[in-house]
Design a protein around this motif. Structure first.
Motif, PDB file in Angstrom:
ATOM      1  N   GLN A 219       0.819  -1.207   0.000  1.00 55.67           N
ATOM      2  CA  GLN A 219       0.000   0.000   0.000  1.00 55.67           C
ATOM      3  C   GLN A 219       0.857   1.262   0.000  1.00 55.67           C
ATOM      4  OE1 GLN A 219      -1.873  -1.482   3.500  1.00 55.67           O
ATOM      5  NE2 GLN A 219      -0.935   0.037   4.851  1.00 55.67           N
ATOM      6  N   ALA A 220       0.262   2.358  -0.513  1.00 56.35           N
ATOM      7  CA  ALA A 220       1.004   3.599  -0.736  1.00 56.35           C
ATOM      8  C   ALA A 220       1.279   4.369   0.549  1.00 56.35           C
ATOM      9  CB  ALA A 220       0.234   4.499  -1.704  1.00 56.35           C
ATOM     10  N   ASN A 221       0.622   4.031   1.648  1.00 54.94           N
ATOM     11  CA  ASN A 221       0.846   4.775   2.894  1.00 54.94           C
ATOM     12  C   ASN A 221       1.803   4.047   3.830  1.00 54.94           C
ATOM     13  OD1 ASN A 221      -0.841   2.674   3.546  1.00 54.94           O
ATOM     14  ND2 ASN A 221      -2.213   3.889   4.829  1.00 54.94           N
ATOM     15  N   ALA A 222       2.514   3.046   3.337  1.00 55.35           N
ATOM     16  CA  ALA A 222       3.546   2.358   4.113  1.00 55.35           C
ATOM     17  C   ALA A 222       4.890   2.665   3.462  1.00 55.35           C
ATOM     18  CB  ALA A 222       3.286   0.859   4.156  1.00 55.35           C
ATOM     19  N   ILE A 223       5.675   3.533   4.089  1.00 54.06           N
ATOM     20  CA  ILE A 223       6.911   4.026   3.501  1.00 54.06           C
ATOM     21  C   ILE A 223       8.083   3.496   4.337  1.00 54.06           C
ATOM     22  CG2 ILE A 223       8.181   6.068   2.758  1.00 54.06           C
ATOM     23  CD1 ILE A 223       5.494   7.562   2.786  1.00 54.06           C
ATOM     24  N   ASP A 224       9.003   2.809   3.670  1.00 50.00           N
ATOM     25  CA  ASP A 224      10.085   2.119   4.377  1.00 50.00           C
ATOM     26  C   ASP A 224      11.452   2.750   4.161  1.00 50.00           C
ATOM     27  OD1 ASP A 224       9.138  -0.960   5.356  1.00 50.00           O
ATOM     28  OD2 ASP A 224       7.824   0.072   3.971  1.00 50.00           O
ATOM     29  N   TYR A 225      11.556   3.758   3.308  1.00 47.34           N
ATOM     30  CA  TYR A 225      12.858   4.389   3.104  1.00 47.34           C
ATOM     31  C   TYR A 225      12.680   5.866   2.764  1.00 47.34           C
ATOM     32  CZ  TYR A 225      11.789   3.639  -1.882  1.00 47.34           C
ATOM     33  OH  TYR A 225      11.194   3.633  -3.123  1.00 47.34           O
ATOM     34  N   PHE A 226      13.660   6.662   3.164  1.00 53.19           N
ATOM     35  CA  PHE A 226      13.651   8.109   2.926  1.00 53.19           C
ATOM     36  C   PHE A 226      15.054   8.517   2.498  1.00 53.19           C
ATOM     37  CE2 PHE A 226      10.793   7.009   6.342  1.00 53.19           C
ATOM     38  CZ  PHE A 226       9.606   7.649   6.025  1.00 53.19           C
ATOM     39  N   ALA A 227      15.192   9.037   1.294  1.00 46.23           N
ATOM     40  CA  ALA A 227      16.449   9.612   0.831  1.00 46.23           C
ATOM     41  C   ALA A 227      16.293  11.123   0.857  1.00 46.23           C
ATOM     42  CB  ALA A 227      16.778   9.130  -0.581  1.00 46.23           C
ATOM     43  N   ILE A 228      17.023  11.790   1.724  1.00 42.74           N
ATOM     44  CA  ILE A 228      16.807  13.218   1.940  1.00 42.74           C
ATOM     45  C   ILE A 228      18.143  13.953   1.900  1.00 42.74           C
ATOM     46  CG2 ILE A 228      16.915  12.982   4.458  1.00 42.74           C
ATOM     47  CD1 ILE A 228      14.791  15.211   4.615  1.00 42.74           C
ATOM     48  N   SER A 229      18.126  15.150   1.356  1.00 46.25           N
ATOM     49  CA  SER A 229      19.337  15.970   1.280  1.00 46.25           C
ATOM     50  C   SER A 229      19.579  16.676   2.606  1.00 46.25           C
ATOM     51  CB  SER A 229      19.214  16.987   0.150  1.00 46.25           C
ATOM     52  OG  SER A 229      18.186  17.925   0.430  1.00 46.25           O
ATOM     53  N   ARG A 230      20.836  16.997   2.820  1.00 49.24           N
ATOM     54  CA  ARG A 230      21.222  17.673   4.064  1.00 49.24           C
ATOM     55  C   ARG A 230      20.510  19.011   4.219  1.00 49.24           C
ATOM     56  NH1 ARG A 230      25.894  17.196   7.282  1.00 49.24           N
ATOM     57  NH2 ARG A 230      26.735  15.711   5.755  1.00 49.24           N
ATOM     58  N   ALA A 231      20.380  19.765   3.114  1.00 45.01           N
ATOM     59  CA  ALA A 231      19.747  21.086   3.181  1.00 45.01           C
ATOM     60  C   ALA A 231      18.282  20.987   3.576  1.00 45.01           C
ATOM     61  CB  ALA A 231      19.890  21.795   1.834  1.00 45.01           C
ATOM     62  N   LEU A 232      17.592  19.990   3.065  1.00 44.40           N
ATOM     63  CA  LEU A 232      16.173  19.842   3.420  1.00 44.40           C
ATOM     64  C   LEU A 232      16.024  19.387   4.861  1.00 44.40           C
ATOM     65  CD1 LEU A 232      13.231  19.921   2.719  1.00 44.40           C
ATOM     66  CD2 LEU A 232      13.431  17.664   1.652  1.00 44.40           C
ATOM     67  N   TRP A 233      16.903  18.492   5.324  1.00 46.39           N
ATOM     68  CA  TRP A 233      16.801  18.038   6.712  1.00 46.39           C
ATOM     69  C   TRP A 233      17.011  19.204   7.679  1.00 46.39           C
ATOM     70  CZ3 TRP A 233      14.881  14.297   9.469  1.00 46.39           C
ATOM     71  CH2 TRP A 233      15.298  14.131  10.802  1.00 46.39           C
ATOM     72  N   ARG A 234      17.946  20.102   7.337  1.00 46.68           N
ATOM     73  CA  ARG A 234      18.176  21.256   8.211  1.00 46.68           C
ATOM     74  C   ARG A 234      16.996  22.222   8.210  1.00 46.68           C
ATOM     75  NH1 ARG A 234      23.710  21.769   5.961  1.00 46.68           N
ATOM     76  NH2 ARG A 234      22.862  23.494   4.734  1.00 46.68           N
ATOM     77  N   ALA A 235      16.186  22.186   7.146  1.00 50.53           N
ATOM     78  CA  ALA A 235      15.093  23.150   7.011  1.00 50.53           C
ATOM     79  C   ALA A 235      13.830  22.725   7.758  1.00 50.53           C
ATOM     80  CB  ALA A 235      14.765  23.351   5.532  1.00 50.53           C
ATOM     81  N   VAL A 236      13.771  21.483   8.241  1.00 49.24           N
ATOM     82  CA  VAL A 236      12.559  20.995   8.887  1.00 49.24           C
ATOM     83  C   VAL A 236      12.847  20.689  10.350  1.00 49.24           C
ATOM     84  CG1 VAL A 236      11.627  20.059   6.755  1.00 49.24           C
ATOM     85  CG2 VAL A 236      13.028  18.606   8.216  1.00 49.24           C
ATOM     86  N   SER A 237      11.796  20.719  11.136  1.00 51.26           N
ATOM     87  CA  SER A 237      11.880  20.380  12.553  1.00 51.26           C
ATOM     88  C   SER A 237      11.104  19.088  12.784  1.00 51.26           C
ATOM     89  CB  SER A 237      11.304  21.514  13.408  1.00 51.26           C
ATOM     90  OG  SER A 237      11.318  21.167  14.778  1.00 51.26           O
ATOM     91  N   VAL A 238      11.768  18.081  13.324  1.00 52.25           N
ATOM     92  CA  VAL A 238      11.168  16.765  13.491  1.00 52.25           C
ATOM     93  C   VAL A 238      11.084  16.413  14.970  1.00 52.25           C
ATOM     94  CG1 VAL A 238      11.360  14.309  12.935  1.00 52.25           C
ATOM     95  CG2 VAL A 238      12.081  16.026  11.260  1.00 52.25           C
ATOM     96  N   PRO A 239       9.905  16.123  15.494  1.00 48.30           N
ATOM     97  CA  PRO A 239       9.784  15.690  16.892  1.00 48.30           C
ATOM     98  C   PRO A 239      10.443  14.319  17.111  1.00 48.30           C
ATOM     99  CG  PRO A 239       7.667  16.412  15.979  1.00 48.30           C
ATOM    100  CD  PRO A 239       8.605  16.262  14.828  1.00 48.30           C
ATOM    101  N   ASP A 240      10.444  13.861  18.335  1.00 52.48           N
ATOM    102  CA  ASP A 240      11.120  12.613  18.698  1.00 52.48           C
ATOM    103  C   ASP A 240      10.225  11.406  18.456  1.00 52.48           C
ATOM    104  OD1 ASP A 240      13.536  13.729  19.404  1.00 52.48           O
ATOM    105  OD2 ASP A 240      12.950  14.068  21.486  1.00 52.48           O
ATOM    106  N   PHE A 241      10.021  11.070  17.179  1.00 50.44           N
ATOM    107  CA  PHE A 241       9.317   9.837  16.826  1.00 50.44           C
ATOM    108  C   PHE A 241      10.240   8.648  17.082  1.00 50.44           C
ATOM    109  CE2 PHE A 241       7.062  12.967  14.243  1.00 50.44           C
ATOM    110  CZ  PHE A 241       5.739  12.581  14.395  1.00 50.44           C
ATOM    111  N   ILE A 242       9.679   7.573  17.616  1.00 52.37           N
ATOM    112  CA  ILE A 242      10.460   6.385  17.951  1.00 52.37           C
ATOM    113  C   ILE A 242      10.609   5.501  16.711  1.00 52.37           C
ATOM    114  CG2 ILE A 242      10.681   4.417  19.514  1.00 52.37           C
ATOM    115  CD1 ILE A 242      10.739   7.179  20.851  1.00 52.37           C
ATOM    116  N   VAL A 243      11.812   5.020  16.461  1.00 57.95           N
ATOM    117  CA  VAL A 243      12.077   4.154  15.318  1.00 57.95           C
ATOM    118  C   VAL A 243      11.276   2.854  15.451  1.00 57.95           C
ATOM    119  CG1 VAL A 243      13.837   2.750  14.179  1.00 57.95           C
ATOM    120  CG2 VAL A 243      14.358   5.096  14.861  1.00 57.95           C
ATOM    121  N   GLY A 244      10.638   2.456  14.364  1.00 54.90           N
ATOM    122  CA  GLY A 244       9.850   1.223  14.350  1.00 54.90           C
ATOM    123  C   GLY A 244       8.395   1.417  14.681  1.00 54.90           C
ATOM    124  N   GLY A 245       8.013   2.584  15.184  1.00 56.39           N
ATOM    125  CA  GLY A 245       6.615   2.865  15.454  1.00 56.39           C
ATOM    126  C   GLY A 245       5.914   3.435  14.240  1.00 56.39           C
TER     127      GLY A 245
END
Length: 609
Positions: free
Chosen positions: A491-517
């Protein structure tokens, strides 16, 4: 109803002055209510019709204004981005004359005579192809080979380049009548002078047209016919009087009415113009006032007998181009799999070891396993993977957070792009090729700015069984492709990988989501897509094979998933967090290996040059 109410009033009251006024008031209120109701209904209907009309003009892909606006934007982008100097009306593909080697469509190279014969065609409806776009890539990308020449930076928009040195000749094509021109049929479209309509690059010409570029797949919609080429784009007629191939989805602009005269037919576009094969060797449209019986407007449709599906008709006949390792963007791949001691069976432990083995074959800058488990570290290091134990662990759940892992990966990796992956996913080189392509496109689109992009995609589920696969330096990629052919797209709402650039990662704020949840994948994808960042769906060009472990959604019941869900709700929710909500997606030409970028309206934006 109001008349009945008025009649229910006692007679001595009705006959009095007050009664008469009351009856008149009741009738007036009733009449006013009915008229108001009718007016509201009429206004609502008209508003709905106006919304539909406005949508058809501005939002729907078949709207005239949408097409005009697309053409104007298309030309403007070509000037601003210094793209190919071809026709300002979009990619125009020449009809051109054949050379001697392309003069026949025979089952053998020695076959001569007319291109189309009169053999009666079969009348069965042919299959429409694979059940998902990845099936095309997996069946056509094997065996993967590395080309000796690097692929150039993407330019465009333009049609995919023809495949080089294709020596195969088509099998016999037989003429078809209107009754035989059914959904899913693979046909050639031949002009009266013997030339074919071919899906070739506008700079290449008909002399470079290959067999697969002369074959079209028929579909029906909007009361007419659509013709899809090997790159999965459709033949289109624009208002400027040209044919082009720049749409992945068929609209009315991709619809033609066929007017048969015996075994020949004139192709009339939706705006009343005929396709003609003119003397300048280009496919153009002419006004409807021209006779549909004119020789230049007559075409013959021939069924290609050895084409029964996308795989048999458009499969790659030459090794698909792959980037050399030196041409692939340096990427850090990382993950934080479950501790091996916590896996319930020896089979699951063996599966994890095989995933590590597959990762080791990928030409990444580095592959890091984040774990504090000694057994997991030992197995990963025995497969030549790096191990890192110095990462933040959430005190309540005893597991890392996505934010901590991404921060640590960018800190120690030194690469512009990192890729997070779940611990049970197998990949091939097309993951890195897709990232490299999207990175080059982002550089062109965001000139003078930091390169911000992310690539995500759907996975393929595969039941491994009791025997684990064997990966060698020679067959590892072929093995993954063969396994993927037998899998099913998840299904399209199950995403298992993320390839992200350094500039975009610095531009966003991500809360403390637990890995595997749960919830992080949809929240993260949805937030970036809604903010307009360059988030690309790479499903059609990335093989991401998930080894099923018997409890696909077992983590949904764990406390960390409840924590992630509540965190996502407090931070905007996860609406539009599916892969299909990405505004762009990638495709691959299975004959040349070329990658291309499309938008969700099916418009070709960029392709390898």
């Amino acid at each position: 109803f109001f008349s009945c109410v008025g009649s229910a009033v006692p007679q001595h009251v009705r006959l009095s002055a007050n009664g008469i006024r009351m009856r008149r008031s009741i009738r007036f209120i009733g009449t006013l209510s009915i008229v108001s109701l009718l007016l509201l209904t009429s206004v609502g209907f008209r508003l709905e019709r106006f919304k539909q009309w406005r949508s058809s003009l501005m939002l729907q892909p078949w709207g005239a204004l949408s097409h005009t606006r697309h053409t104007q934007t298309y030309q403007q982008n070509r000037r601003i981005l210094r793209r190919s100097s071809a026709s300002a009306h979009g990619p125009v593909f020449p009809l051109g004359a054949h050379d001697a080697a392309q003069a026949t469509i025979g089952s053998t190279p020695s076959e001569t005579g007319p291109v189309l014969n009169g053999t009666a065609p079969a009348k069965s409806v042919l299959p429409l192809g694979p059940k998902h776009p990845l099936a095309q890539g997996m069946q056509n990308n094997s065996p993967p080979q590395t080309s000796s020449a690097p692929m150039a930076a993407p330019t465009g928009p333009h049609a995919p380049q023809p495949a080089p040195d294709l020596a195969a000749t088509p099998s016999t094509a037989v003429l078809v009548s209107p009754v035989d021109l059914v959904e899913g049929l693979f046909v050639t479209i031949q002009a009266a002078d013997g030339r074919f309509i071919s899906a070739v690059d506008h700079d290449a010409g008909q002399a470079a047209a290959q067999r697969h570029e002369k074959i079209w797949r028929v579909s029906k919609a909007y009361g007419g016919y659509q013709f899809q080429c090997h790159s999965r784009a459709y033949l289109s007629a624009d208002e400027q009087g040209y044919l082009s191939i720049d749409r992945m989805h068929a609209r009315r602009y991709e619809t033609f009415t066929l007017r048969f005269r015996g075994q020949k037919a004139a192709m009339c576009s939706h705006h009343g113009k005929y396709v003609i094969a003119d003397e300048s060797a280009t496919r153009k449209l002419t006004a409807q006032s021209a006779s549909d019986a004119a020789p230049v407007a007559q075409f013959r449709f021939g069924r290609v007998m050895d084409c029964s599906s996308v795989e048999t008709c458009w499969r790659s006949q030459v090794p698909v181009k792959h980037l050399n390792d030196s041409d692939i963007l340096p990427v850090l791949l990382f993950g934080s799999p479950k501790d091996l001691d916590k896996l319930t069976t020896s089979q699951l432990q063996e599966n994890q070891a095989k995933v590590f083995e597959c990762w080791a074959h990928l030409p990444t800058a580095a592959t890091i396993v984040f774990t504090k488990d000694s057994k997991t570290s030992q197995v990963a290091q025995s497969r030549r993977l790096d191990v890192d134990r110095t990462f933040y662990v959430h005190p309540e759940f005893g597991q890392p957070t996505y934010k901590a892992l991404f921060d640590r990966a960018f800190e120690i990796g030194g690469t512009e792009v990192v890729v997070y992956t779940n611990g049970d996913i197998l990949y091939t080189r097309n993951l890195l090729e897709t990232i490299t392509f999207v990175h080059k496109v982002a550089q062109q689109m965001q000139k003078g700015k930091e390169c911000k992009f992310m690539v995500v995609g759907q996975r393929i589920n595969y039941e491994l069984g009791n025997e684990a696969p064997t990966f060698t330096s020679v067959n590892w990629e072929q093995t993954v492709y063969e396994m993927a052919k037998q899998g099913t797209l998840f299904q399209a709402n199950a995403i298992d990988y993320f390839a992200i650039s350094r500039a975009l990662w610095r531009a966003v704020s991500v809360p403390d989501f637990i890995v595997g949840g749960t919830a992080f994948d949809n929240w993260f994808t949805g937030r970036l897509a809604e903010k307009g960042y360059f988030v690309v769906d790479g499903t059609a060009t990335i093989t991401a094979l998930h080894l099923n472990h018997g409890h696909i959604k077992g983590s949904h019941k764990e406390p960390k998933s409840q924590h992630n869900t509540e965190l996502a709700l407090r931070n905007g929710g996860w609406g539009k967090g599916a892969v299909t909500n990405c505004a762009w997606f990638t495709m691959r030409d299975h004959h040349t290996g070329q990658l291309s970028l499309w938008d969700r309206q099916g418009r070709l934006l960029w392709a390898w040059r």
